[in-house]
Scaffold this motif. Structure first.
Motif, PDB file in Angstrom:
ATOM      1  N   LEU A  94      49.028 139.184  16.244  1.00  0.00           N
ATOM      2  CA  LEU A  94      49.130 140.175  15.176  1.00  0.00           C
ATOM      3  C   LEU A  94      47.749 140.611  14.695  1.00  0.00           C
ATOM      4  O   LEU A  94      47.553 141.779  14.317  1.00  0.00           O
ATOM      5  N   ALA A  95      46.793 139.675  14.698  1.00  0.00           N
ATOM      6  CA  ALA A  95      45.423 140.043  14.327  1.00  0.00           C
ATOM      7  C   ALA A  95      44.845 141.038  15.321  1.00  0.00           C
ATOM      8  O   ALA A  95      44.193 142.021  14.939  1.00  0.00           O
ATOM      9  N   LEU A  96      45.081 140.800  16.609  1.00  0.00           N
ATOM     10  CA  LEU A  96      44.624 141.755  17.619  1.00  0.00           C
ATOM     11  C   LEU A  96      45.255 143.122  17.399  1.00  0.00           C
ATOM     12  O   LEU A  96      44.588 144.166  17.503  1.00  0.00           O
ATOM     13  N   ALA A  97      46.554 143.135  17.085  1.00  0.00           N
ATOM     14  CA  ALA A  97      47.240 144.404  16.829  1.00  0.00           C
ATOM     15  C   ALA A  97      46.627 145.112  15.632  1.00  0.00           C
ATOM     16  O   ALA A  97      46.407 146.336  15.660  1.00  0.00           O
ATOM     17  N   ASP A  98      46.335 144.366  14.594  1.00  0.00           N
ATOM     18  CA  ASP A  98      45.747 144.944  13.386  1.00  0.00           C
ATOM     19  C   ASP A  98      44.381 145.569  13.691  1.00  0.00           C
ATOM     20  O   ASP A  98      44.071 146.688  13.266  1.00  0.00           O
ATOM     21  N   ILE A  99      43.570 144.844  14.442  1.00  0.00           N
ATOM     22  CA  ILE A  99      42.245 145.355  14.813  1.00  0.00           C
ATOM     23  C   ILE A  99      42.373 146.602  15.677  1.00  0.00           C
ATOM     24  O   ILE A  99      41.650 147.590  15.490  1.00  0.00           O
ATOM     25  N   ASP A 100      43.311 146.582  16.613  1.00  0.00           N
ATOM     26  CA  ASP A 100      43.511 147.747  17.486  1.00  0.00           C
ATOM     27  C   ASP A 100      43.990 148.964  16.700  1.00  0.00           C
ATOM     28  O   ASP A 100      43.598 150.099  16.999  1.00  0.00           O
TER      29      ASP A 100
ATOM     30  N   ALA B  20      47.629 148.040  20.574  1.00  0.00           N
ATOM     31  CA  ALA B  20      48.262 147.455  19.387  1.00  0.00           C
ATOM     32  C   ALA B  20      49.748 147.212  19.633  1.00  0.00           C
ATOM     33  O   ALA B  20      50.283 146.145  19.296  1.00  0.00           O
ATOM     34  N   SER B  21      50.424 148.184  20.242  1.00  0.00           N
ATOM     35  CA  SER B  21      51.855 148.034  20.523  1.00  0.00           C
ATOM     36  C   SER B  21      52.111 146.879  21.484  1.00  0.00           C
ATOM     37  O   SER B  21      53.081 146.126  21.328  1.00  0.00           O
ATOM     38  N   ARG B  22      51.246 146.731  22.471  1.00  0.00           N
ATOM     39  CA  ARG B  22      51.403 145.624  23.420  1.00  0.00           C
ATOM     40  C   ARG B  22      51.230 144.282  22.726  1.00  0.00           C
ATOM     41  O   ARG B  22      51.976 143.323  22.985  1.00  0.00           O
ATOM     42  N   ALA B  23      50.244 144.190  21.828  1.00  0.00           N
ATOM     43  CA  ALA B  23      50.013 142.933  21.123  1.00  0.00           C
ATOM     44  C   ALA B  23      51.199 142.588  20.230  1.00  0.00           C
ATOM     45  O   ALA B  23      51.616 141.422  20.151  1.00  0.00           O
TER      46      ALA B  23
ATOM     47  N   ALA C 256      55.338 148.631  11.583  1.00  0.00           N
ATOM     48  CA  ALA C 256      55.226 149.754  10.652  1.00  0.00           C
ATOM     49  C   ALA C 256      53.806 150.314  10.633  1.00  0.00           C
ATOM     50  O   ALA C 256      53.617 151.538  10.528  1.00  0.00           O
ATOM     51  N   ARG C 257      52.799 149.442  10.749  1.00  0.00           N
ATOM     52  CA  ARG C 257      51.413 149.925  10.765  1.00  0.00           C
ATOM     53  C   ARG C 257      51.143 150.783  12.001  1.00  0.00           C
ATOM     54  O   ARG C 257      50.404 151.767  11.923  1.00  0.00           O
ATOM     55  N   VAL C 258      51.725 150.400  13.124  1.00  0.00           N
ATOM     56  CA  VAL C 258      51.556 151.214  14.333  1.00  0.00           C
ATOM     57  C   VAL C 258      52.213 152.578  14.122  1.00  0.00           C
ATOM     58  O   VAL C 258      51.633 153.627  14.442  1.00  0.00           O
ATOM     59  N   HIS C 259      53.439 152.601  13.573  1.00  0.00           N
ATOM     60  CA  HIS C 259      54.104 153.878  13.287  1.00  0.00           C
ATOM     61  C   HIS C 259      53.263 154.715  12.316  1.00  0.00           C
ATOM     62  O   HIS C 259      53.121 155.931  12.487  1.00  0.00           O
ATOM     63  N   ASP C 260      52.712 154.046  11.309  1.00  0.00           N
ATOM     64  CA  ASP C 260      51.900 154.750  10.312  1.00  0.00           C
ATOM     65  C   ASP C 260      50.681 155.391  10.970  1.00  0.00           C
ATOM     66  O   ASP C 260      50.353 156.556  10.686  1.00  0.00           O
ATOM     67  N   ALA C 261      50.028 154.651  11.862  1.00  0.00           N
ATOM     68  CA  ALA C 261      48.844 155.193  12.546  1.00  0.00           C
ATOM     69  C   ALA C 261      49.205 156.361  13.450  1.00  0.00           C
ATOM     70  O   ALA C 261      48.381 157.250  13.689  1.00  0.00           O
ATOM     71  N   ARG C 262      50.450 156.379  13.940  1.00  0.00           N
ATOM     72  CA  ARG C 262      50.915 157.482  14.787  1.00  0.00           C
ATOM     73  C   ARG C 262      51.521 158.627  13.969  1.00  0.00           C
ATOM     74  O   ARG C 262      52.043 159.582  14.541  1.00  0.00           O
ATOM     75  N   HIS C 263      51.501 158.484  12.644  1.00  0.00           N
ATOM     76  CA  HIS C 263      52.092 159.476  11.741  1.00  0.00           C
ATOM     77  C   HIS C 263      53.596 159.611  11.964  1.00  0.00           C
ATOM     78  O   HIS C 263      54.157 160.704  11.818  1.00  0.00           O
TER      79      HIS C 263
END
Length: 279
Positions: A178-184, A193-196, A221-228
């Motif tokens: 999850l930390a890797l996803a957050d950094i990505d 990020a999605s893969r992590a 949700a953070r990935v969705h947010d970054a993708r708008h």
């Protein structure tokens, strides 16, 4: 002066009171935890019980942090560290250094935080506690990422991930991913990020629970947010509402901000205002 029976009773009661404070801090009112820990600390001193005194001070530091009093939290954590050093409790020293590092990070003193993270990690390494040392690495990496050092932070988390996998520390592995996803996400590498996040979900398949499910929902949700993808944000958080309700305060606050931004992006102004008020 206490006799042997009184000392034993004071020690047992003091440690039980510290344990009650830990429960209260996790699921109740931090102000109640402060009162309980103060009493536990007094009993520890009367019983000449440095182990419980250090534990009580550590819990008191967390309680002050939960109440938003960073000054008292730092001072109390420093007192815990002094007790640990004074009685040669090296593993406790490493833990107290980690708490201090986290508090410095929360108060914006990044350089001091990194110094304490490094000191904690070195001490854990000297004790051959490689799993704990790797966990400190992850905390340090997330702080470095918040300063924009994404590539360096990812490399550091990868080191932690390698060690946690070697130790079969599955929960720590989950949080590394999850930390890797957050950094990505911060770096704009949303495919990575999605893969992590997907790998974290597979890792946690056998040991779920509300906190794990809430963490996964926030990561997605953070990935969705970054993708708008505002509808995706609301769907993820809505599905995890029960788990988020019992999550820690920081996770709940993250969820509120994500909801607010999503509603605003969708033109749902009343819902955005309602989400903002709930923060």
């Amino acid at each position: 002066e206490l006799n042997a029976t009184q000392l034993l009773l004071e020690t047992i009661t003091g440690r039980a009171t510290t344990n009650l404070a830990m429960v209260e801090l996790a699921s109740g009112d931090p102000r109640v935890a402060v009162a309980l820990v103060d009493e536990a600390r007094s009993m520890a001193r009367r019983a000449n019980d440095p182990v419980n005194e250090e534990d009580a001070l550590g819990q008191l530091s967390l309680a002050w942090a939960a109440l938003g009093d960073a000054g008292r939290a730092l001072a109390t954590a420093d007192s815990a560290l002094s007790v640990a050093r004074g009685h040669g409790m090296r593993e406790k020293q490493a833990s107290d250094l980690l708490v201090l590092a986290t508090l410095y990070a929360l108060t914006g003193e990044a350089d001091r935080a990194i110094q304490h993270y490094e000191a904690s990690r070195v001490l854990y390494d000297s004790l051959e506690l490689s799993t704990e040392a790797a966990t400190v690495l992850r905390h340090e990496a997330l702080l470095r990422a918040s300063r924009g050092a994404y590539t360096q932070a990812s490399r550091v988390v990868e080191r932690a991930l390698t060690q946690h996998r070697a130790s079969d520390a599955r929960l720590e592995t989950f949080y590394d991913l999850l930390a890797l996803a957050d950094i990505d996400v911060q770096a704009g590498n949303l495919v990575l990020a999605s893969r992590a996040v997907a790998e974290a979900e597979r890792t946690a398949a056998d040991f779920g629970g509300p906190n794990v499910r809430a963490s996964l929902a926030l990561a997605r949700a953070r990935v969705h947010d970054a993708r708008h993808e505002s509808a995706g944000v609301l769907a993820e958080l809505g599905a995890a509402e029960a788990d988020l309700a019992v999550a820690d305060a920081e996770s709940r606050l993250d969820a509120f901000w994500l909801r607010m931004r999503a509603h605003a992006a969708l033109g749902q102004i009343d819902a955005a205002v309602a989400a903002a008020r709930r923060t």
